[in-house]
Each structure stands twice: as C-alpha cells, then as structure tokens.
Design a protein around this motif. Structure first.
Motif, mmCIF file in Angstrom:
data_model
loop_
_atom_site.group_PDB
_atom_site.id
_atom_site.type_symbol
_atom_site.label_atom_id
_atom_site.label_comp_id
_atom_site.label_asym_id
_atom_site.label_seq_id
_atom_site.Cartn_x
_atom_site.Cartn_y
_atom_site.Cartn_z
ATOM 1 N N MET A 34 -36.266 46.828 4.315
ATOM 2 C CA MET A 34 -37.483 46.504 3.556
ATOM 3 C C MET A 34 -37.548 47.308 2.258
ATOM 4 S SD MET A 34 -38.869 44.048 5.039
ATOM 5 C CE MET A 34 -40.438 43.926 4.244
ATOM 6 N N GLU A 35 -37.274 48.609 2.329
ATOM 7 C CA GLU A 35 -37.299 49.442 1.121
ATOM 8 C C GLU A 35 -36.219 49.008 0.137
ATOM 9 O OE1 GLU A 35 -36.683 53.231 2.984
ATOM 10 O OE2 GLU A 35 -38.787 53.806 2.715
ATOM 11 N N LYS A 38 -37.052 45.640 -1.467
ATOM 12 C CA LYS A 38 -38.099 45.743 -2.480
ATOM 13 C C LYS A 38 -37.546 46.315 -3.785
ATOM 14 C CE LYS A 38 -42.801 47.310 -3.098
ATOM 15 N NZ LYS A 38 -43.980 47.884 -2.458
ATOM 16 N N GLU A 98 -39.090 35.630 -1.761
ATOM 17 C CA GLU A 98 -40.297 36.470 -1.656
ATOM 18 C C GLU A 98 -41.273 35.921 -0.625
ATOM 19 O OE1 GLU A 98 -41.114 39.488 -2.951
ATOM 20 O OE2 GLU A 98 -39.022 39.473 -3.600
ATOM 21 N N LYS A 101 -40.084 37.027 2.681
ATOM 22 C CA LYS A 101 -40.326 38.453 2.905
ATOM 23 C C LYS A 101 -41.779 38.746 3.229
ATOM 24 C CE LYS A 101 -37.147 40.049 -0.566
ATOM 25 N NZ LYS A 101 -36.975 40.989 -1.667
ATOM 26 N N ASN A 102 -42.685 38.017 2.565
ATOM 27 C CA ASN A 102 -44.121 38.290 2.723
ATOM 28 C C ASN A 102 -44.807 37.369 3.713
ATOM 29 O OD1 ASN A 102 -43.913 40.280 0.717
ATOM 30 N ND2 ASN A 102 -44.171 38.748 -0.892
#
Length: 147
Positions: A34-35, A38, A98, A101-102
C-alpha cells in the motif's frame, strides 16, 4: 529550439526509465504494498504530466519546423502517438487502477470489467511502449551533427 526540445525529451526519458524500472521495483521490495503503491503512483503522475507537457512542446516545435521546410517526416506522427498513449494511460487506465485501490467505482471499469492485475498489465504495456517510442524519438531529435 530543436536541440532544447530534444534535451528536454531526453531528460524526461531518463525520468521515465528511472521511475518505472528502477525506483518503483525498489519501493515494492522495501515497503508495504500500500505504501509503495501510493508513492509509486505519485511518482508516475509526475512523470506522466511532465511527459505530456514536454512532448506537447516537442510536437508544437515539430509542427513549426515542418511548416518552414519542404521536407516531410513521420516524427510528428510518432510524437502524436506517444502523446495519445500517455494520455490514455494517465486519464483512462490509471483512474481504473485507483478505483481498485480505493474500492470505488469507475465508469470504464463498469463498462469493460477486468481485474486489478489486468489493468495494471495494460498500464505496464503502455508504459513500456511509450518508453520505447521515446527512445527512438530522442535519438532522432538529438542526433549530433559532427560535420
């Protein structure tokens, strides 16, 4: 002006290759998914917007030069193709990634479907094709005349 455009394109190409094939893999090896995702997404956005601006400038310079010359080349067609691919990746494919991911919706995802891996693969292929096109174009733009 031509050489400046070529140098800017070469600098962008270095950024493109560094972020895509050096920095992003290192991020994913040393951070959580995740980091790393991003931070990589942020870096890819910078590369994309910078590339769109630089290649648009190269395209406009090429149009200006062609209007003054009797010689016709296909270089501007390749620049236009590169711009189109970059725009598709930034404004169509990246929002789908995106959305995955969200856990949000996206009109293209609803229309076409597909998994995160498939969309990521499409994005990676477009990125690689853009890199290869840019390599050829940079060599063409920055050819050094030694005579």
């Amino acid at each position: 002006m031509n050489k400046l455009a070529g140098v800017l394109a070469a600098v962008w190409l270095g950024l493109q290759l560094s972020v895509g094939y050096l920095f992003a893999p290192v991020l994913f090896q040393n951070m959580t998914k995740m980091e790393a995702g991003k931070l990589a997404g942020f870096m890819f956005d910078i590369v994309s917007y910078t590339g769109l601006a630089i290649w648009l400038l190269v395209y406009l310079i090429g149009r200006h030069e062609l209007s003054r010359s009797l010689m016709r080349t296909h270089t501007n067609k390749f620049v236009a193709a590169l711009l189109a691919l970059m725009a598709v990746n930034q404004f169509l494919v990246s929002p789908v990634i995106e959305a995955y991911k969200n856990n949000t919706g996206n009109w293209l995802l609803s229309l076409v479907g597909g998994s995160f891996g498939q969309w990521h693969g499409v994005s990676s292929i477009i990125y690689m094709v853009c890199s290869l096109l840019a390599v050829g174009l940079v060599f063409r733009l920055v050819k050094l005349d030694w005579y």
